[in-house]
Design an enzyme around this catalytic site. Sequence first.
Site, PDB file in Angstrom:
ATOM      1  N   ASP A 125      -5.143  -1.594  -0.647  1.00 27.68           N
ATOM      2  CA  ASP A 125      -3.717  -2.012  -0.219  1.00 27.68           C
ATOM      3  C   ASP A 125      -2.774  -1.994  -1.450  1.00 27.68           C
ATOM      4  OD1 ASP A 125      -1.439  -2.367   0.870  1.00 27.68           O
ATOM      5  OD2 ASP A 125      -1.864  -4.354   1.546  1.00 27.68           O
TER       6      ASP A 125
ATOM      7  N   ASN B 121       0.561  -1.691  -1.303  1.00 25.63           N
ATOM      8  CA  ASN B 121       1.737  -2.356  -1.041  1.00 25.63           C
ATOM      9  C   ASN B 121       2.089  -3.678  -0.299  1.00 25.63           C
ATOM     10  OD1 ASN B 121       1.094  -1.297   1.394  1.00 25.63           O
ATOM     11  ND2 ASN B 121       2.852   0.188   1.786  1.00 25.63           N
TER      12      ASN B 121
ATOM     13  N   ASP C 262       0.980  -4.576   2.642  1.00 23.09           N
ATOM     14  CA  ASP C 262       1.199  -4.815   4.187  1.00 23.09           C
ATOM     15  C   ASP C 262      -0.313  -4.988   4.723  1.00 23.09           C
ATOM     16  OD1 ASP C 262      -0.233  -2.354   4.037  1.00 23.09           O
ATOM     17  OD2 ASP C 262       1.482  -1.197   5.082  1.00 23.09           O
TER      18      ASP C 262
ATOM     19  N   ASP D 192      -3.913   2.317   1.673  1.00 23.06           N
ATOM     20  CA  ASP D 192      -3.134   3.467   1.883  1.00 23.06           C
ATOM     21  C   ASP D 192      -3.591   4.417   0.772  1.00 23.06           C
ATOM     22  OD1 ASP D 192      -1.899   2.120  -0.611  1.00 23.06           O
ATOM     23  OD2 ASP D 192      -1.015   1.136   0.451  1.00 23.06           O
TER      24      ASP D 192
ATOM     25  N   ASP E 278     -14.376  16.923  11.946  1.00 24.38           N
ATOM     26  CA  ASP E 278     -14.708  15.899  12.654  1.00 24.38           C
ATOM     27  C   ASP E 278     -15.238  16.607  14.182  1.00 24.38           C
ATOM     28  OD1 ASP E 278     -14.929  13.277  13.501  1.00 24.38           O
ATOM     29  OD2 ASP E 278     -13.635  13.867  15.357  1.00 24.38           O
TER      30      ASP E 278
ATOM     31  N   GLU F  48     -19.436  17.830  11.210  1.00 24.30           N
ATOM     32  CA  GLU F  48     -19.999  16.847  11.831  1.00 24.30           C
ATOM     33  C   GLU F  48     -20.716  17.307  13.110  1.00 24.30           C
ATOM     34  OE1 GLU F  48     -19.063  12.092  13.549  1.00 24.30           O
ATOM     35  OE2 GLU F  48     -17.688  13.952  14.174  1.00 24.30           O
TER      36      GLU F  48
END
Length: 539
Positions: free
Chosen positions: A23, A25, A27, A31, A202, A271
């Site tokens: 992370d 930033n 929060d 990210d 996916d 997948e």
Amino acid sequence: MQVDRDWWRGAVIYQVYPRSFFDSNGDGIGDLPGVTAKMDYIASLNVDAVWLSPFFTSPMKDFGYDVSDYRNVDPIFGTLEDFDQLIAEAHKRGIKIIIDQVLSHTSDQHAWFVESRSSRNNPKADWYVWAEPKPDGTPPNNWLSVFGGSAWAWDSRRRQYYLHNFLTSQPDLNFHHPEVVNQTLSDVEFWLKRGVDGFRLDAINFCYHDKKLRNNPPNEEIAEGSIGVRKENPYAYQSHRHDKTQPENLAFLQKIRALLDKYPGTTTVGEIGDDNSLDTMAAYTANGDKLHMAYSFDFLTEQCNANFLRTTIETIETKLNDGWPCWAIGNHDVSRVATRWSDGSYSRERNLVYMVMLLTLRGSVCIYQGEELGLEEAELAYEDLVDPYGIAFWPEYKGRDGCRTPMPWNMEDNNAGFSESTPWLPVFKGHLAAAVSAQEQDPESMLNAYRSFLAWRRQQEVLLKGEIEFHKSNKSTLLFERSYGNKRMLIALNISDKTVSMKVPAISEAAGEELSIVNADWSGSKVELPPYGIGLAWL
């Protein structure tokens, strides 16, 4: 500059689950800038590519696998400019970027579905799979959702059912409609133009459904693992003959391949979650005009013994013919391999033998973040769960949150260095001792074993490109040969906690002696392997 079109053959792909990686930033959610910030760490692993799990705009009902805008980054992960920066920093280090594409379904908040459900005669009315109810008001057929219950949801506005193979908030696109196919290809090309090197597709065998909406027959032999589905889920009680893996899907894959062929050096890994996953893998990778490579759920089950491993590998090799496999023993959908393939206790040596097996097979390899640290499955309280799958089937199945907890960077820092704020899932205290900061200081750590083995593997053409052949061996061992040109390497692995001696072909010299994890004792036509022992030799 000449492009290496076949870089993906034998490549090692590191899967990053962005919301749990780092992370940047504060929060509490990982990210894209967080991934960029850790690119030197990724490069230090000696992997060839990064697979980024979805970061697209999404209401996050299924944590990004419910896309509401295929051409943008969700604000919790950053911006398109952040993505461009990530690509640039990865490429600067010689690392390719593969991104997840969820093509079979969207979020119910996607503009296409909002329009499609608004009436029966709008321009996108047939972009999703809509069907009339039976005369008694029940769903059109018996198809089931992977997440439990009917695969059909009633929409009061259209007064019809729509198909959702996953959550009710993930309506399935209608790939029988040519506009859907064309739009999908256009969205894929958007990212190719942005510089991505490939796509992990996916649930790619879910794109097409049976137009006649015929009922699925019962499954006479309930086999766990066909799509990571367990026996407490009724999905396993059907033979999924009509709701996925339809013949029309092959032509769609050919269109995807034709598009990627316009961008030399790009690749696809599919997948495959299917009742007959090995046959489907073979069909989807055959003839060099569909998927570049594929993986199934066969190694993502609870099962693990030498016979199972050998049988699975040999069956895949036999069925694939000219196809190319991609191997994985862990990802964001299954419990961590250090727990799943254990006897209830942690063993560094056992994890290392799985590592060597995975990285010496013929094919490419996906490694899930934290696997290189030997992370075990995190134990979470029910009130900490956020995965809808786990919430629905608790306590028999605890869901996927246990493999998605934040990456432990520094055991001394708040939240293990993942974030300055409370993370979206709690950091598992059992992971602190395995943090990157601790393992980097230990030359015998799992992390350093991965780094050194992957660096050594890169120099072994026989492992990157060679053929594979199994030799007869003890029931608790794997003994196979990789050959390329005039080079032949023998790999001997003990998948047990007992010392094993066995006959082997005469070797010319031991290989990988610079690797501390190699501990076999070769003597003439015999080898002795300590518990979870590893042997590499040249023939």
